[in-house]
Scaffold this active site. Structure first.
Site, PDB file in Angstrom:
ATOM      1  CB  ALA A  36     -41.554 105.942  17.715  1.00 60.52           C
ATOM      2  CE  LYS A 116     -31.523  97.303  13.438  1.00 60.54           C
ATOM      3  NZ  LYS A 116     -32.008  96.244  14.754  1.00 60.54           N
ATOM      4  CD  GLU A 174     -31.397  90.113  15.103  1.00 54.90           C
ATOM      5  OE1 GLU A 174     -29.648  89.450  15.208  1.00 54.90           O
ATOM      6  OE2 GLU A 174     -32.571  90.745  16.275  1.00 54.90           O
ATOM      7  CE  LYS A 314     -35.091 101.621  14.728  1.00 49.78           C
ATOM      8  NZ  LYS A 314     -34.897 100.505  16.010  1.00 49.78           N
TER       9      LYS A 314
HETATM   10  S1  IVH Z   1     -24.739  93.808  12.599  1.00 46.06           S
HETATM   11  C1  IVH Z   1     -22.282  95.877  16.477  1.00 46.06           C
HETATM   12  N1  IVH Z   1     -27.028  93.417  10.865  1.00 46.06           N
HETATM   13  O1  IVH Z   1     -29.777  94.697  14.883  1.00 46.06           O
HETATM   14  C2  IVH Z   1     -23.380  94.966  15.936  1.00 46.06           C
HETATM   15  N2  IVH Z   1     -27.315  93.513  12.890  1.00 46.06           N
HETATM   16  O2  IVH Z   1     -29.790  97.195  16.288  1.00 46.06           O
HETATM   17  C3  IVH Z   1     -23.225  94.578  14.964  1.00 46.06           C
HETATM   18  N3  IVH Z   1     -29.141  93.290  13.553  1.00 46.06           N
HETATM   19  O3  IVH Z   1     -27.477  93.638  17.519  1.00 46.06           O
HETATM   20  C4  IVH Z   1     -24.686  94.310  13.760  1.00 46.06           C
HETATM   21  N4  IVH Z   1     -29.728  92.459  11.387  1.00 46.06           N
HETATM   22  O4  IVH Z   1     -28.881  91.979  17.216  1.00 46.06           O
HETATM   23  C5  IVH Z   1     -26.265  93.335  12.385  1.00 46.06           C
HETATM   24  N5  IVH Z   1     -27.743  92.543   9.381  1.00 46.06           N
HETATM   25  C6  IVH Z   1     -27.866  92.780  10.356  1.00 46.06           C
HETATM   26  C7  IVH Z   1     -28.986  92.634  11.360  1.00 46.06           C
HETATM   27  C8  IVH Z   1     -28.493  93.349  12.656  1.00 46.06           C
HETATM   28  C9  IVH Z   1     -30.507  92.428  12.715  1.00 46.06           C
HETATM   29  C10 IVH Z   1     -29.731  92.979  14.698  1.00 46.06           C
HETATM   30  C11 IVH Z   1     -28.738  92.742  15.913  1.00 46.06           C
HETATM   31  C12 IVH Z   1     -27.815  94.157  16.538  1.00 46.06           C
HETATM   32  C13 IVH Z   1     -28.775  94.944  16.548  1.00 46.06           C
HETATM   33  C14 IVH Z   1     -28.913  96.551  16.284  1.00 46.06           C
END
Ligand code: IVH
Length: 665
Positions: A36, A116, A174, A314
């Site tokens: 945050a 995410k 991830e 988020k």
């Molecule tokens: S798409 C352009 N999908 O979140 C980057 N990212 O804040 C495309 N992450 O760097 C990322 N879950 O490490 C994508 N389902 C998901 C994700 C994810 C975690 C992470 C990733 C990225 C970061 C961005």
């Protein structure tokens, strides 16, 4: 509106602070702030940069993706950069995103929404169906090669489950450690007297970035895949289609995902997942919403390093109530006194919280925070949480107000608060607390990077009176270390050699290590390139400094003041006696790319992005992330997208790899 100079100061402060947090978070795996808090800084900077694009600093964290790789693993250039995502923090921001996207793409659109994952992002490369390498994101262009460790993770297929694999495919995902395994790991670590981890994300990152693969093997890591990097011999139209293929090939893909044709459907998915969040076996910090059609992702384009057709939506950071048992004061490198609340330990977002930053006296006064107060604290997977508010109705009258001391709590010297600044500083030049922080900075990763010289050891070296200046480190004798806690023959020898081995730092590392206010790694690099040595900086005028690309009046003044200050100048000179900085390669005055700006897009047939960047920089040119009128050349490879379109629109010269190589000869 605020006057430009104070806006600029604030922007510089934000850049420095975010860089510091990034460094701890991405490079050291030791987060210092809550999400945050971090997001707030980032947003403030984003807003200021949007309002004053001309004041954007060259080392703004918004211009890049993440931290720099550590030095211990070999480096891998990503064939395609690993980008990052913009955030939506509430439903309105998501709907705004949706509105923007609808203006950017043509035709009907669907979103692909999925979890995410809160872990470490990783790039997995498969050639002819065989797993050949894995790399961390690093700075987005160059990551660390962690193939051996990733190979130990069972959810990563070593061979694609197909008879007809594509010639090449990069799969992004991830690495995560489930919460229960994380808690067990911490219990085991504690029992063994070893370092515990702040949260599952750090534990996953710490396990992957271990030189010894048996450590990663012993930890139940898993990889969720979601992203497509470079690929040859296969095409995908949609992300949903790609993920289906991933599952068939044997990858682990998030269990919850949905193709949505309206923003309302996305909101519904978002809420459903939020309700599940606490019962999921691993940490998530939101959902990711992406245009499902890959051609539309390209059509929407990119802002700095974020695809405009995707967003991280988020969840609110996790909050918890606790009691402030004590307020302590920490003294930083530049003497800043920071009040920190020691709170009754509570579990929050998967970690135990014991301290919360109070920022400064104004913040304490504004929130009327007192010792003994029940407070709401907030964190989202990071180490130092913040106090959100006081639960005032739980007061019983015994709470005590807090005032920062008039004297430095460590050295007893007077403190000072400059007008217009919230920070109170210890003014002493001999403050031990400042010295310790200075030394820590000097030996840290971005600076001299002396392995094994951690905080505790620095503390002992200073307390023993052996190190009064950074240069003193190099006079330490091997036997002296034997007197330190926990040192034996072998460890003494190792540390001694590490220090002695650091006598030839690259010049920019030395400049950065000096700890000049406002001088981050990027600025240090530019200074190293322009001045070609440390000596010329001692006599550089403010005007001369300002002539350096991207150094504004304030940074110039700060550098000037540093070298004119007798104490810091003496310290810097002492370093020149013991160090032999490696000078940057000189760019010849007739270097072919001098003053030229390049943009790279798409996949080049033979050169990686890292290779192309190096060629350009070695020949005096600069690489930029976006095409504008100032761009001299766009080097375009296979699957070049919106940048190529823009280049054509603006009439910028477009080169293919062969033409580029010819030009560089
Ligand atoms: S798409 C352009 N999908 O979140 C980057 N990212 O804040 C495309 N992450 O760097 C990322 N879950 O490490 C994508 N389902 C998901 C994700 C994810 C975690 C992470 C990733 C990225 C970061 C961005």
């Amino acid at each position: 509106m605020a006057p430009a100079s104070s806006t600029k100061t604030r922007m510089a402060e934000l850049v420095r602070e975010i860089q510091r947090l990034d460094h701890h978070y991405y490079v050291l795996d030791e987060p210092l702030a809550s999400d945050a808090e971090y997001d707030r800084l980032l947003r403030e900077l984003q807003e200021l940069e949007a309002q004053h694009p001309d004041l954007r600093l060259p080392d703004s964290p918004l211009l890049r993706v993440g931290g720099k790789p550590l030095d211990k693993f070999s480096k891998i250039s990503h064939r395609q950069p690993m980008l990052s995502l913009a955030n939506a923090l509430n439903e309105k921001e998501f709907l705004d995103f949706d509105e923007r996207v609808r203006k950017l793409v043509e035709g009907q659109l669907e979103y692909y929404a999925e979890l995410k994952f809160d872990g470490l992002s990783i790039n997995l490369t498969y050639q002819d169906g065989q797993f050949v390498s894995a790399a961390t994101r690093g700075d987005g262009e160059i990551g660390e090669e962690v193939t051996q460790n990733i190979r130990t993770i069972r959810s990563v297929p070593l061979k694609l489950n197909t008879k007809e694999p594509p010639a090449l495919i990069e799969v992004r995902g991830e690495v995560v450690l489930p919460i229960q395994d994380f808690e067990k790991l911490n219990r085991d670590q504690e029992a063994k007297g070893q370092k515990t981890f702040a949260n599952p994300r750090n534990a996953a990152a710490g396990s992957v970035r271990q030189l010894d693969p048996s450590v990663a093997a012993s930890r139940p890591l898993t990889v969720f895949c979601y992203g497509l990097g470079a690929h040859e011999g296969i095409r995908f139209k949609r992300l949903s289609e790609f993920e289906e293929q991933l599952k068939k090939w044997g990858f682990r893909v998030g269990e919850w995902n949905r193709v949505c044709s309206t923003p309302q459907e996305v909101l519904k998915f978002y809420r459903e997942i939020e309700a599940k969040r606490d019962s999921l076996p691993f940490e998530i910090d939101g959902i990711v919403v992406k245009l499902d059609r890959l051609d539309q992702v390209d059509q929407a384009g990119y802002v700095s390093r974020n695809p405009r057709g995707m967003i991280a939506f988020k969840y609110p950071p996790r909050q918890e109530s606790t009691v402030i048992e004590e307020i302590i004061v920490q003294v930083g490198r530049t003497g800043a006194l920071t009040p920190v609340a020691l709170v009754k330990p509570v579990r929050l977002g998967g970690a135990t919280v014991r301290r919360a930053t109070l920022h400064n006296q104004d913040e304490i006064d504004r929130k009327d925070i007192r010792v003994g107060d029940h407070v709401l604290i907030q964190r989202a997977g990071d180490v130092i949480p913040e106090v959100v508010q006081v639960l005032a109705d739980r007061r019983n009258g015994s709470e005590k107000k807090f005032k920062l001391p008039n004297r430095c709590p460590v050295c007893g010297s007077a403190v000072e608060r400059k007008e217009g600044e919230a920070v109170v500083r210890c003014v002493s030049r001999n403050c031990v607390a400042q010295l310790k922080e200075r030394i820590r900075h000097f030996v840290a990763k971005g600076a001299l990077n002396i392995e094994g010289l951690g905080e505790k050891i620095v503390e002992q070296l200073v307390d023993a009176g052996w190190v009064k200046h950074p240069a003193d480190l190099f006079d330490l004798k091997e036997k002296q270390f034997l007197e330190l806690e926990g040192f034996a023959e072998k460890s003494s020898q190792k540390l001694f050699e590490a220090i002695q081995g650091a006598r030839k730092p690259e010049l920019y590392r030395l400049i950065y290590g000096l700890g000049i206010r406002h001088v981050g790694e990027q600025t240090a690099k530019v200074l190293a390139q322009k001045f070609g040595g440390l000596e010329p900086l001692f006599d550089a005028s403010v005007e001369a400094l300002q002539e350096v690309d991207d150094v504004g009046p304030e940074v110039a003044q700060s550098i000037h003041d540093f070298f004119k200050d007798p104490v810091s100048a003496k310290e810097a000179r002492a370093l020149l006696k013991v160090l032999n900085p490696v000078l940057p390669k000189k760019v010849a005055a007739n270097a072919p790319f001098l003053g030229k700006t390049f943009v790279l897009t798409g996949t080049l047939p033979t050169l990686s992005r890292g290779d192309a960047t190096k060629i350009i920089e070695d020949l005096g040119g600069k690489v930029s992330g976006s095409v504008s009128k100032k761009t001299d050349y766009v080097v375009a490879g296979e699957e070049a997208g919106s940048k190529l379109v823009k280049a054509r629109e603006l009439g910028v010269t477009v080169l293919d790899e062969a033409q580029f190589l010819k030009l560089s000869r």
